[in-house]
Design a protein around this motif. Structure first.
Motif, PDB file in Angstrom:
ATOM      1  N   ASP A 173      39.043  67.893  49.532  1.00 36.10           N
ATOM      2  CA  ASP A 173      37.877  68.582  49.159  1.00 36.10           C
ATOM      3  C   ASP A 173      36.897  67.439  48.969  1.00 36.10           C
ATOM      4  O   ASP A 173      35.666  67.814  49.960  1.00 36.10           O
ATOM      5  CB  ASP A 173      37.823  69.501  47.687  1.00 36.10           C
ATOM      6  CG  ASP A 173      38.733  70.593  47.920  1.00 36.10           C
ATOM      7  OD1 ASP A 173      38.611  71.314  49.289  1.00 36.10           O
ATOM      8  OD2 ASP A 173      39.234  71.365  46.908  1.00 36.10           O
ATOM      9  N   GLU A 174      37.185  66.302  48.389  1.00 40.83           N
ATOM     10  CA  GLU A 174      36.114  65.394  48.566  1.00 40.83           C
ATOM     11  C   GLU A 174      35.757  64.749  49.651  1.00 40.83           C
ATOM     12  O   GLU A 174      34.413  64.680  50.036  1.00 40.83           O
ATOM     13  CB  GLU A 174      36.516  64.244  47.404  1.00 40.83           C
ATOM     14  CG  GLU A 174      36.560  64.529  46.016  1.00 40.83           C
ATOM     15  CD  GLU A 174      35.104  64.522  45.234  1.00 40.83           C
ATOM     16  OE1 GLU A 174      34.209  63.820  45.936  1.00 40.83           O
ATOM     17  OE2 GLU A 174      35.295  65.105  44.470  1.00 40.83           O
ATOM     18  N   GLU A 211      44.741  64.158  55.805  1.00 38.50           N
ATOM     19  CA  GLU A 211      45.015  63.751  54.482  1.00 38.50           C
ATOM     20  C   GLU A 211      45.267  62.216  54.804  1.00 38.50           C
ATOM     21  O   GLU A 211      45.270  61.242  54.065  1.00 38.50           O
ATOM     22  CB  GLU A 211      46.107  64.327  53.761  1.00 38.50           C
ATOM     23  CG  GLU A 211      45.627  65.660  53.087  1.00 38.50           C
ATOM     24  CD  GLU A 211      47.055  66.426  52.619  1.00 38.50           C
ATOM     25  OE1 GLU A 211      47.878  65.977  53.015  1.00 38.50           O
ATOM     26  OE2 GLU A 211      46.848  67.206  51.750  1.00 38.50           O
ATOM     27  N   ASP A 243      45.119  70.161  57.498  1.00 40.23           N
ATOM     28  CA  ASP A 243      45.215  69.430  56.417  1.00 40.23           C
ATOM     29  C   ASP A 243      45.946  68.309  56.270  1.00 40.23           C
ATOM     30  O   ASP A 243      45.773  67.210  55.628  1.00 40.23           O
ATOM     31  CB  ASP A 243      45.488  70.290  55.397  1.00 40.23           C
ATOM     32  CG  ASP A 243      44.265  71.438  54.947  1.00 40.23           C
ATOM     33  OD1 ASP A 243      43.247  71.290  55.568  1.00 40.23           O
ATOM     34  OD2 ASP A 243      44.703  72.397  53.976  1.00 40.23           O
ATOM     35  N   LEU A 255      42.267  60.030  53.834  1.00 43.20           N
ATOM     36  CA  LEU A 255      41.966  59.851  52.280  1.00 43.20           C
ATOM     37  C   LEU A 255      42.097  58.229  51.810  1.00 43.20           C
ATOM     38  O   LEU A 255      41.357  57.972  51.166  1.00 43.20           O
ATOM     39  CB  LEU A 255      42.973  60.473  51.562  1.00 43.20           C
ATOM     40  CG  LEU A 255      42.793  62.236  51.697  1.00 43.20           C
ATOM     41  CD1 LEU A 255      43.779  63.030  50.580  1.00 43.20           C
ATOM     42  CD2 LEU A 255      41.554  62.599  51.539  1.00 43.20           C
ATOM     43  N   PRO A 285      39.606  60.652  46.778  1.00 40.26           N
ATOM     44  CA  PRO A 285      40.760  61.284  46.107  1.00 40.26           C
ATOM     45  C   PRO A 285      41.584  62.311  46.568  1.00 40.26           C
ATOM     46  O   PRO A 285      42.691  62.510  46.554  1.00 40.26           O
ATOM     47  CB  PRO A 285      40.137  61.696  44.738  1.00 40.26           C
ATOM     48  CG  PRO A 285      38.829  61.867  44.940  1.00 40.26           C
ATOM     49  CD  PRO A 285      38.452  60.861  46.332  1.00 40.26           C
ATOM     50  N   ASP A 286      40.727  63.378  47.041  1.00 40.16           N
ATOM     51  CA  ASP A 286      41.619  64.655  47.884  1.00 40.16           C
ATOM     52  C   ASP A 286      40.656  64.954  48.935  1.00 40.16           C
ATOM     53  O   ASP A 286      39.726  64.549  49.372  1.00 40.16           O
ATOM     54  CB  ASP A 286      41.630  65.594  46.913  1.00 40.16           C
ATOM     55  CG  ASP A 286      40.273  65.825  46.079  1.00 40.16           C
ATOM     56  OD1 ASP A 286      39.196  66.371  46.737  1.00 40.16           O
ATOM     57  OD2 ASP A 286      40.401  65.980  44.940  1.00 40.16           O
TER      58      ASP A 286
END
Length: 715
Positions: free
Chosen positions: A522-523, A510, A506, A513, A519-520
């Protein structure tokens, strides 16, 4: 146009405590602000807010509402500001004016979305003070009265349609029937003038033939009621053209067959008198079966209470009679405007028991508004809520639930509570297990069977009747789909990173992003899962020095037993919202499958030998490895399709069906594809466990003397 003193006198006539100075100040201020502005009719623009205020005096509304009517267009059409209105007329009036102001600054892509967004914002304002709605309805009513002055036929049609679809039903749901009926009839005049003119002509002929029968019938009804000891008032009335047209269309009947062209209202003093009046009427004249409704014991959602009955009355004419107390009559005429809260200027209207149902409906609209995905979707749901006859059902504990006609147990579950709807797996209606698509009837007792493992099914949307249910189903499906896309995206990203020998934690992901504008995490993963973003893009964003892999090969046919690392795992016949089977392909466990990424939709699963895959050969980046993940402890069945050519002789189909059943399979669908003198072709859809199961059935069918050929068709 009302003069200043005439408007003030009207208000003082029903509210001697009204703030006369405030009304005078608003009148003068609005006149100065609108100045020389003209309407399409050529009249001074100021005549419009004056007429709107006059309409609201008919509803006997409070000073703040009348002042709001006078000022409602000043922010939009003049140089007035909220600060100025607050300073001159106080925060209450300024807030009401702001709620009513048309939102012309919203720039959207189409008239449809503009209409929906305006309505959405309007309801937000309405949720804080219901008087915003009352001013807006009066504003729309006056605009409809002067609609014929607009030169553009297209604009007149759009305004009339908007009135018919939104404002008239809103007036009805708030119980203001007089305004609703006039709005409907004015819109009907614009939308279908030929039908309206034809109906009015027939109505005039019918009226001439009937003479003064309405007065005579009303007088005879009143005489009979007074002879029975009831003090009452009987009023005869004629329905508006649109109301009659709608009933004729719905029932497919002629004007002469309508029972309530002329209706009668019996107004009594107390609730027991209503039931006494019914007894007297039914004693003197026969009632029409199925035409009796008691809205006193079960009021409508907008607070309307009355008893309706149809009798073969005086002169042997069918007459619809509505029986109510004077207080009920005020509510029926003025709806929510009849409530003391707007005469006394109090607060906390939603605590009133008499109007609890109305405010419950309003709270449901606001709940849908907060969770709706788009203005258009919210508008659709709201129209579903407003256009409806009613069905009264009960919970096992006796709680009354009011639903629109055509509602199902799913609607019932969501009306009780959103969580109950989301976890509904079955129902009992009057103690019997029934399908969830069953239409509810008046008086049904409904018990909802729940499971915390259940989630709303996309299929529910096809048969629900309430906006709340449809909104909740779509909201849950969106959340489920987002979660599935996110899980799928993680699998795809992990596979791509492992193939490149890179880590996909993760923390590392990130880094993408910002550059990819997500934005995060998950998106980001959901975008990969639904195909709008590729795993290679993520890889190259995180590791810019990594060379993109070119010349990826199409997977080859295998035996389906492989355990490929990073492959998308297909777990069942309903693979999910992010992973789905290609239509009419029927892949089975035991054969090699492959996924094709469909941008915005996720992955579609195909058998590796499907001819349809040829169209994707030119874009190998869309190919995704897939493998079966079936639990042998919990066997499932999968759809399969066979094409059987059998002899055209007695018993052939019976032998085929018996063999399939003996092999533990079920026929889910059967169709005759072709038939001649000697043979016929049958298409069979079966339920099987895997490829081996299907192969055994095919071998056994080939052994039947009545079967010529058995094939498994591929598209």
């Amino acid at each position: 146009m009302l003069r200043q003193y005439e408007l003030v006198d009207r208000v003082l006539g029903y509210d001697p405590k009204a703030d006369e100075a405030l009304i005078n100040r608003a009148y003068v201020y609005a006149m100065k602000q609108h100045g020389s502005q003209k309407r399409a009719s050529g009249d001074p623009y100021f005549s419009h807010p004056i007429e709107v205020a006059g309409i609201l005096t008919d509803l006997k509304l409070d000073t703040a509402t009348i002042v709001t009517a006078l000022l409602h267009d000043t922010i939009e059409d003049t140089g007035s500001t909220m600060d100025e209105l607050t300073k001159l007329f106080g925060p209450q009036v300024a807030g009401l004016v702001d709620g009513v102001t048309k939102l012309t600054r919203i720039e959207l892509t189409s008239e449809r979305s503009k209409q929906a967004e305006n309505f959405r914002k309007f309801l937000l304002a309405m949720s804080n003070d219901i008087r915003v709605l009352l001013v807006k309805l009066a504003d729309r009513l006056h605009n409809m009265r002067t609609l014929h002055f607009i030169s553009s036929a297209e604009k007149r049609q759009r305004i009339a349609l908007e009135t018919m679809e939104i404002y008239a039903p809103l007036a009805g749901r708030m119980g203001i029937q007089e305004i609703r009926e006039e709005l409907e009839d004015l819109a009907f005049k614009e939308l279908n003038p030929e039908a309206r003119e034809a109906l009015i002509k027939r109505l005039n002929e019918f009226r001439e033939a009937s003479g003064d029968s309405v007065k005579k019938i009303a007088k005879e009804i009143q005489t009979k009621l007074e002879e029975g000891g009831l003090a009452c008032e009987v009023i005869g009335r004629e329905k508006r053209p649109y109301s009659m047209w709608r009933k004729m269309e719905r029932r497919a009947i002629s004007l002469e067959q309508l029972s309530d062209i002329f209706g009668f209202r019996v107004i009594v003093n107390e609730v027991p008198d209503c039931y006494s009046a019914v007894g007297i009427l039914h004693t003197n004249w026969p009632m029409v079966p199925t035409r009796f409704k008691d809205y006193i014991s079960t009021p409508k959602a907008n607070g309307y209470r009355s008893i309706h009955t149809t009798i073969i009355g005086p002169q042997k004419k069918r007459a619809e009679v509505q029986i109510r107390t004077r207080k009920m009559h005020e509510v029926a005429e003025y709806g929510i405007a009849a409530h003391w809260i707007y005469k006394e200027g109090g607060a906390g209207a939603d605590t009133s028991g008499e109007f609890a149902a109305t405010f419950h409906w309003l709270r449901q609209l606001i709940e849908m508004l907060e969770h709706g995905a788009s203005p258009e979707e919210f508008l659709e749901h709201t129209k579903l809520q407003m256009y409806s006859d009613q069905v009264f059902c009960f919970t096992p504990n006796g709680l009354l639930i009011t639903l629109p006609r055509g509602a199902t147990p799913i609607d019932f579950a969501y009306a009780v509570h959103t969580d109950i709807g989301d976890t509904c797996v079955g129902c009992k209606i009057n103690g019997r297990h029934m399908p969830l698509r069953t239409r509810l009837e008046n008086g049904d007792e409904v018990e909802i069977i729940r499971s915390q493992a259940q989630r709303p099914s996309p299929a529910w949307e096809a048969f629900v009747a309430t906006g709340k249910a449809r909104s909740a189903i779509r909201r849950s499906i969106r959340a489920t789909k987002q979660a599935e896309f996110s899980r799928l995206g993680r699998q795809i990203v992990k596979s791509a990173f492992e193939a490149a020998g890179k880590e996909a934690s993760d923390t590392i992901l990130e880094r993408a992003l910002g550059p990819l504008r997500k934005p995060d995490l998950d998106e980001l993963l959901a975008a990969v899962g639904d195909g709008t973003l590729s795993a290679q893009q993520v890889l190259l964003t995180v590791y810019p020095a990594e060379q993109p892999k070119n010349g990826r090969k199409r997977p080859i046919k295998g035996n389906g037993k492989d355990e490929r690392d990073g492959a998308v795992r297909v777990t069942g016949r309903a693979a999910g919202l992010a992973v789905r089977f290609a239509p009419d392909m029927f892949p089975l466990p035991g054969e090699r499958i492959v996924g094709i990424m469909m941008p915005g939709e996720g992955i579609t699963i195909y058998p590796i030998d499907a001819p349809a895959l040829e169209e994707f050969d030119g874009d190998t980046t869309r190919w995704i490895d897939a493998t079966w993940d079936i639990d042998p402890e919990h066997p499932q069945t999968f759809p399969a399709r066979l094409r059987v050519t059998a002899k055209n002789e007695v018993g052939s189909l019976g032998h085929i069906a018996t063999l399939i059943a003996d092999y533990g399979s079920n026929i889910s669908n059967l169709s005759l594809a072709q038939r001649d003198m000697d043979f016929y072709d049958i298409q069979l859809d079966l339920e099987v466990r895997d490829l081996k199961h299907l192969t055994r059935i095919m071998s056994a069918l080939n052994g039947l003397s009545c079967v010529n050929t058995v094939i498994r068709p591929r598209r």
